[in-house]
Design an enzyme around this catalytic site. Structure first.
Site: not given
Ligand code: PBG
Length: 334
Positions: A194, A252
């Site tokens: 992330k 992400k």
């Protein structure tokens, strides 16, 4: 000319035969925002089509999505400032908003997969994903808080818990706590890779969850979320989360990180998820509102690109629109 690639593109039947990737609704996860007030609905200006929904409306939206074949929803609660504190205590309240939303969804739609987010930011008064102490987001002291949050969510009926905080060692802490509490069947979707991305802007506005400026600590997540410049570092995170017991690995944001999705796909046998995040959705909506882009087709092309890069599962705010497109034109959106 002996070789003519165009021969394989000559008709829709030929194109369908040689098509390498596809998107179906069963790969999609619809993120939803939930708020107090059963029948309430507060539109999110930077995410047209999305709103913070009271539990009754949340169930209705999930029913619509699931009816179109969408496999799962991911829930994010909007917590009032009065219930926020530095330790995110509200996150383990069995009658807290998120826990009630999970119970309502599982009762109304037992076959819908319900995914919950494990991170302190919607509940913490400082907006960070971990505990703040001495001007830092501290790692190890955050782990028991995350573990307890995951157990509270599992107890409410979550099928998959998704630690999105980027603390080191949290997948293991969550796995051990779930197993100790008897939730060996509850899966972990790790937000494994992330990045510290500006594309989360609309999401943070939707939940009022952005890190808050203070003298104590900077209002950014750079000491725990990853540097957008890095890809080798992603492979370290993959190796660790595999050892710690993750069931899915997420990358992400999505589209700006297709190379990372592809690298993670090559590095693991676990299912790979990609998150087509709030800013990516907002860009398409904004351009479409001006008549500059065709939202449905650009959305499908984005999702197809994530699948081509290697994602099995895609979290997207456009899951309902995509599922409708797929139902209308099952072989190709072009
Ligand atoms: C919270 C969390 C965030 C998102 C998902 N979980 C925001 C953040 O890390 O600041 C972003 C999702 C999106 O932008 O769509 N830990």
């Amino acid at each position: 000319m002996l070789v003519r690639p165009r021969r394989n593109r000559a008709s829709s039947g030929l194109r369908a035969l040689v098509r390498e990737s596809s998107v179906s609704a069963s790969h999609l996860v619809l993120p939803l925002f939930v708020q107090e007030g059963d029948d309430s609905e507060t539109p999110i200006p930077s995410m047209p089509g999305h709103a913070r929904l009271g539990i009754k409306r949340l169930v209705a939206r999930a029913r619509e999505a699931h009816g179109l074949g969408v496999a799962a929803v991911a829930l994010f609660p909007a917590i009032s400032d009065a219930k926020k504190d530095p330790r995110a205590a509200e996150s383990v309240n069995p009658d807290g908003l998120l826990q009630r939303a999970v119970r309502a969804l599982k009762q109304a739609l037992p076959t819908l997969v319900v995914i919950t987010d494990v991170a302190m930011d919607p509940y913490s008064s400082h907006g960070h994903d971990g505990l703040v102490d001495g001007g830092r987001v501290v790692n190890d002291a955050t782990l028991p808080i995350l573990a307890a949050m995951a157990v509270a969510q599992a107890r409410a009926g979550a099928d998959v818990v998704a630690p999105s905080d980027m603390m080191d060692g949290r997948v293991r802490a969550v796995r051990e706590a779930l197993d100790t509490a008897g939730f060996t069947e509850v899966a972990i979707c790790s937000y494994c890779v992330k990045y510290a991305s500006a594309f989360y802007g609309p999401f943070r506005a939707a939940l009022d969850s952005a890190p808050r400026a203070s003298a104590e600590i900077p209002a950014d997540k750079l000491t725990y979320q990853m540097d957008p410049a890095n890809v080798r570092e992603a492979l370290r995170e993959v190796a660790l989360d595999e050892q710690e017991g993750a069931d899915w690995l997420m990358v992400k944001p999505g589209l700006p990180y297709l190379d990372v999705v592809s690298a993670v796909r090559a590095a693991t046998a676990l299912p790979v998820a990609a998150y087509h995040v709030s800013g990516e959705y907002a860009m398409l909506k904004a351009a479409a509102e001006r008549g500059w882009l065709d939202f449905d087709r650009c959305l499908m092309e984005s999702l197809l690109s994530l699948r081509r890069a290697g994602a099995d599962i895609i979290f997207t705010y456009g899951a309902i629109e995509a599922a409708k497109m797929i139902a209308k034109r099952p072989t190709s959106f072009l």
